[in-house]
Scaffold this motif. Sequence first.
Motif, mmCIF file in Angstrom:
data_model
loop_
_atom_site.group_PDB
_atom_site.id
_atom_site.type_symbol
_atom_site.label_atom_id
_atom_site.label_comp_id
_atom_site.label_asym_id
_atom_site.label_seq_id
_atom_site.Cartn_x
_atom_site.Cartn_y
_atom_site.Cartn_z
ATOM 1 N N SER A 1 -8.014 23.520 -2.019
ATOM 2 C CA SER A 1 -8.398 23.504 -0.603
ATOM 3 C C SER A 1 -9.063 22.158 -0.319
ATOM 4 C CB SER A 1 -9.360 24.665 -0.333
ATOM 5 O OG SER A 1 -10.233 24.357 0.726
ATOM 6 N N THR A 2 -8.740 21.555 0.829
ATOM 7 C CA THR A 2 -9.303 20.222 1.114
ATOM 8 C C THR A 2 -9.777 20.112 2.561
ATOM 9 O OG1 THR A 2 -7.080 19.422 1.657
ATOM 10 C CG2 THR A 2 -7.871 18.995 -0.574
ATOM 11 N N GLN A 3 -10.741 19.204 2.762
ATOM 12 C CA GLN A 3 -11.119 18.838 4.131
ATOM 13 C C GLN A 3 -9.871 18.292 4.835
ATOM 14 O OE1 GLN A 3 -13.077 14.753 4.442
ATOM 15 N NE2 GLN A 3 -13.750 15.347 2.385
ATOM 16 N N ARG A 4 -9.849 18.433 6.153
ATOM 17 C CA ARG A 4 -8.640 18.105 6.901
ATOM 18 C C ARG A 4 -8.716 16.705 7.507
ATOM 19 N NH1 ARG A 4 -8.725 23.477 10.594
ATOM 20 N NH2 ARG A 4 -10.612 22.446 11.252
ATOM 21 N N ALA A 5 -7.529 16.116 7.699
ATOM 22 C CA ALA A 5 -7.372 14.885 8.494
ATOM 23 C C ALA A 5 -8.082 13.667 7.909
ATOM 24 C CB ALA A 5 -7.817 15.121 9.944
ATOM 25 N N THR A 6 -8.458 13.722 6.636
ATOM 26 C CA THR A 6 -8.936 12.541 5.912
ATOM 27 C C THR A 6 -7.727 12.000 5.151
ATOM 28 O OG1 THR A 6 -11.228 13.278 5.723
ATOM 29 C CG2 THR A 6 -10.431 11.798 4.005
ATOM 30 N N PHE A 7 -7.400 10.720 5.333
ATOM 31 C CA PHE A 7 -6.126 10.236 4.801
ATOM 32 C C PHE A 7 -6.252 8.878 4.107
ATOM 33 C CE2 PHE A 7 -6.347 7.776 8.636
ATOM 34 C CZ PHE A 7 -5.680 6.594 8.333
ATOM 35 N N MET A 8 -5.170 8.519 3.431
ATOM 36 C CA MET A 8 -5.080 7.250 2.722
ATOM 37 C C MET A 8 -3.608 6.844 2.652
ATOM 38 S SD MET A 8 -6.489 6.449 -1.067
ATOM 39 C CE MET A 8 -5.070 7.153 -1.868
ATOM 40 N N THR A 9 -3.366 5.557 2.380
ATOM 41 C CA THR A 9 -2.007 5.089 2.068
ATOM 42 C C THR A 9 -2.059 4.369 0.727
ATOM 43 O OG1 THR A 9 -2.353 3.013 3.260
ATOM 44 C CG2 THR A 9 -1.351 4.818 4.498
ATOM 45 N N TRP A 10 -0.938 4.421 -0.017
ATOM 46 C CA TRP A 10 -0.914 3.781 -1.333
ATOM 47 C C TRP A 10 0.495 3.317 -1.691
ATOM 48 C CZ3 TRP A 10 -1.592 8.992 -0.519
ATOM 49 C CH2 TRP A 10 -0.707 9.880 -1.128
ATOM 50 N N HIS B 1 -6.297 1.072 0.814
ATOM 51 C CA HIS B 1 -7.628 1.165 1.415
ATOM 52 C C HIS B 1 -8.271 2.455 0.916
ATOM 53 C CE1 HIS B 1 -5.958 4.179 4.255
ATOM 54 N NE2 HIS B 1 -4.903 3.388 4.261
ATOM 55 N N ASN B 2 -9.557 2.634 1.179
ATOM 56 C CA ASN B 2 -10.233 3.896 0.857
ATOM 57 C C ASN B 2 -9.730 5.012 1.778
ATOM 58 O OD1 ASN B 2 -11.891 2.898 -1.172
ATOM 59 N ND2 ASN B 2 -13.543 2.356 0.233
ATOM 60 N N PHE B 3 -10.047 6.257 1.417
ATOM 61 C CA PHE B 3 -9.808 7.351 2.351
ATOM 62 C C PHE B 3 -10.573 7.075 3.641
ATOM 63 C CE2 PHE B 3 -8.643 10.104 -1.321
ATOM 64 C CZ PHE B 3 -7.471 10.622 -0.800
ATOM 65 N N ILE B 4 -9.893 7.211 4.774
ATOM 66 C CA ILE B 4 -10.536 7.108 6.083
ATOM 67 C C ILE B 4 -10.773 8.541 6.539
ATOM 68 C CG2 ILE B 4 -10.279 6.305 8.464
ATOM 69 C CD1 ILE B 4 -8.416 4.093 7.358
ATOM 70 N N THR B 5 -12.030 8.949 6.626
ATOM 71 C CA THR B 5 -12.348 10.368 6.812
ATOM 72 C C THR B 5 -12.218 10.801 8.270
ATOM 73 O OG1 THR B 5 -14.710 10.225 7.323
ATOM 74 C CG2 THR B 5 -14.090 10.092 4.987
ATOM 75 N N TRP B 6 -12.212 12.117 8.463
ATOM 76 C CA TRP B 6 -12.104 12.715 9.798
ATOM 77 C C TRP B 6 -13.293 12.351 10.684
ATOM 78 C CZ3 TRP B 6 -15.943 16.169 11.255
ATOM 79 C CH2 TRP B 6 -16.736 16.671 10.216
ATOM 80 N N GLN B 7 -14.416 11.903 10.061
ATOM 81 C CA GLN B 7 -15.605 11.536 10.844
ATOM 82 C C GLN B 7 -15.561 10.081 11.325
ATOM 83 O OE1 GLN B 7 -17.634 12.576 7.204
ATOM 84 N NE2 GLN B 7 -19.143 13.735 8.366
ATOM 85 N N GLY C 1 9.522 -0.399 2.113
ATOM 86 C CA GLY C 1 9.855 0.995 1.782
ATOM 87 C C GLY C 1 9.127 1.513 0.563
ATOM 88 N N THR C 2 7.929 0.950 0.283
ATOM 89 C CA THR C 2 7.174 1.378 -0.920
ATOM 90 C C THR C 2 5.814 1.973 -0.573
ATOM 91 O OG1 THR C 2 6.243 -0.845 -1.183
ATOM 92 C CG2 THR C 2 8.290 -0.353 -2.387
ATOM 93 N N CYS C 3 5.657 2.449 0.675
ATOM 94 C CA CYS C 3 4.361 2.994 1.109
ATOM 95 C C CYS C 3 4.408 4.519 1.151
ATOM 96 C CB CYS C 3 4.020 2.455 2.496
ATOM 97 S SG CYS C 3 2.533 3.191 3.203
ATOM 98 N N TYR C 4 3.339 5.136 0.648
ATOM 99 C CA TYR C 4 3.127 6.576 0.777
ATOM 100 C C TYR C 4 1.883 6.802 1.627
ATOM 101 C CZ TYR C 4 6.392 8.611 -2.696
ATOM 102 O OH TYR C 4 7.493 9.059 -3.380
ATOM 103 N N PHE C 5 1.972 7.755 2.529
ATOM 104 C CA PHE C 5 0.805 8.234 3.290
ATOM 105 C C PHE C 5 0.474 9.639 2.804
ATOM 106 C CE2 PHE C 5 -0.137 11.489 6.431
ATOM 107 C CZ PHE C 5 -1.315 11.043 7.010
ATOM 108 N N GLY C 6 -0.813 9.976 2.818
ATOM 109 C CA GLY C 6 -1.168 11.348 2.486
ATOM 110 C C GLY C 6 -2.601 11.691 2.834
ATOM 111 N N THR C 7 -2.824 12.973 3.129
ATOM 112 C CA THR C 7 -4.187 13.490 3.228
ATOM 113 C C THR C 7 -4.672 13.753 1.798
ATOM 114 O OG1 THR C 7 -3.089 15.590 3.781
ATOM 115 C CG2 THR C 7 -4.126 14.401 5.585
ATOM 116 N N ILE C 8 -5.893 14.254 1.640
ATOM 117 C CA ILE C 8 -6.476 14.370 0.295
ATOM 118 C C ILE C 8 -5.611 15.223 -0.631
ATOM 119 C CG2 ILE C 8 -8.409 15.400 -0.990
ATOM 120 C CD1 ILE C 8 -10.296 14.284 1.100
ATOM 121 N N ASP C 9 -5.044 16.313 -0.103
ATOM 122 C CA ASP C 9 -4.218 17.189 -0.937
ATOM 123 C C ASP C 9 -2.997 16.449 -1.493
ATOM 124 O OD1 ASP C 9 -3.579 17.272 1.949
ATOM 125 O OD2 ASP C 9 -1.853 18.450 1.314
#
Length: 529
Positions: free
Chosen positions: A89-98, A107-113, A183-191
Motif C-alpha cells: 500500500s502506498t501514498q498516492r500521487a507521489t511520483f518519479m521518472t527514471w 530526480h527525487n520523488f515529487i510528493t503529493w504535498q 524512448g528510455t524514460c519510465y514514469f511511476g508512482t511509489i508502487d
Amino acid sequence: MGTRRNGISKTERFVLSVDVGTTSVRCHVYDKCANIRGSCSSKVSLLYPQPGWVEIDPEELWKGFVTVVKGAVQDSGLQMCQMEGLGISTQRATFMTWERNTGKPFHNFITWQDLRAAELVRSWNRSCTMKTVHGVTKMLHFLTRQKRFLAASLVVFTTQHVSLRLVWALNNIPPLRQAVEDGTCYFGTIDTWLLYKLTKGAVHATDYSNASATGIFDSYQMCWSGFLCSLLSIPLSILPRVQNTSHKFGSCDPSIFGVPIPIMCVMADQQAAMFGECCFDIGDVKITMGTGTFMDINTGNKPHTSVAGLYPLVGWKIGADVVFLAEGNAAGTGSAIKWAQDLELFTDVKETEAIATSVADSDGVYFVPSFSGLQAPLNDPKACASFMGLKPSTTKSHLIRAILESIAFRNKQLYDIMLRETHIPITKIRADGGVCTNDFIMQLTSDLLGRKIARPSHFDMSCLGAAFVAGLGTGYWRNQEELKKIQSTDKHFNPQRNKSEGDKGGQYRSVLQSWERALQRSMHWYSQP
C-alpha cells in the motif's frame, strides 16, 4: 508436519504487507486470523530543497522498504520462506521518472504535498484552453447525457494531482526530456518504483487504484486519459501498464530477501484502508482521520460525478469486478492537533479528551482548521486557519475543545455533501487513523451524523487492506465473507440522546451554524501571489 519453533510449524504460512505512508514505512506479518505476528517501521525523511518543494530520496525509500520487510519477519520469529505473498500500500500521487535500463532516477520523488507546479495550475485553470474544454464537454453532456462529459466539464487542475507536477518535470529537467525523446524514460508512482526495484527492472506496472489518483486516468474508460495526456504533452509511452489490484505482479528477486516472494497486490493507501475496513458493499463509508481526514463511500460499479469536490476513484479491481469510491477530504485534522501541541496547549495528545470534557462547551470559541485551505464542499485554497469568538473568559480548555469540535464539524460537512450528491443510503460507517483514538471526536461525530460508528482494534488499515487483497489472490483467505468474520472492532459509538434535550446532534445545530459563519469569515483571506 514441519518442525515447530515458538509453537509455529515451519509449514505454516503468513502474509506480508507494507504501507509506504507520508511519514513512515510500516511492515506487518499477518496470520490467518489477521493478527499481527511481527512488525517493523522506519521513518520517511521528507526533503525541502526549495520553499514549497517536498521530495523523498528514492534510494533511501527503497532501503527503508527492504529494512522493514526483513525487520518484520525477524520480529515474528518466522522465516522468509513462510511468506505466502506480499501486498503493498502506498501514498498516492507521489511520483518519479527514471532511466528504464539503468534504473537511475532523473530526480527525487515529487510528493503529493509539493507546490512547485502551483503557478502552472493557476495559469492552466484560467486558460482559454480550459474554458474551451469546459464549454465543449458541457455541450457534449447536454447532447449525450453521458456523465463522463459532465465530469470533464468540471475538471480543474490541482497541485495534489500528478498531472502538472509531471509537466513541470518534463519542462525543467533536460536529461528527462532527452530520455523521453530516446524512448528510455519510465514514469511511476511509489508502487511502480518498488515493483521495478523488487523485480530488478522486469516489471513496469501500477494498479487501477493508484492510477485513478494521478489526475491523468479516465475512470469512465478505465485507461490513461489520451485526451489529457495530449492536452498536457505527456507522452503515453512513459506510463506504466495498469493491472488489477489483485494480480501477480511478479516475484521479489531472490537476491533481495533470499526467496522469490510473490507480489500479489499493489494498492493506494485510502483504497487499501477501505478494503481493510471490509467496506465491500454499496453505501459502506470509511473515515480515516490521520494528518488529514479522508471520507470514502462505496459507490458500486459506477464512478460518481461530483459538482462539489468529491473525487471519483477506483477503489479496487479484482478479476472482472470493479468497485468505485467517491472521496472527500479535509486537510487539517491531525496536523491541527500537532500544531496545538507544538504551541504547548497540552503535552500529551491523550490528555485532549479529558481537557475538552472538563468544560461544558467551547464558550463561543470556534476554530477553522484551514492550514492548507478548505477542501470539499467549500474548495477554497486561500482560506486561513483561525480562532474566532475569543474573549477574556476563554481558557486553554476552550481552545482545545474548539479544535476537537472543528474536526467533527468537518466530518459532518463531508458526510452531508456525500449524502446530498450520491443519493446512496449509508449502510455502515467505520473509522480509522490515529485521531480516531480520541473518544470525544468519535462521539461528537456519531452525534452529528446521527449514525453508529465502529472503531477497529488496530489502526493500520492500509497495511491490512493490502494484506487482505494479497491473501485473497493466493487463496490464503477464501473470500470477502471470511474477511468480514475475522474483522475486529474495539468500540461502537452510538448517537447519544437524553429525555429532556433530545439528540446531542440537534443541540449542536446552532453551534455548527456559528462555526460555518466562522468558515465564511476565513475564506479568501490570502490574496493571489
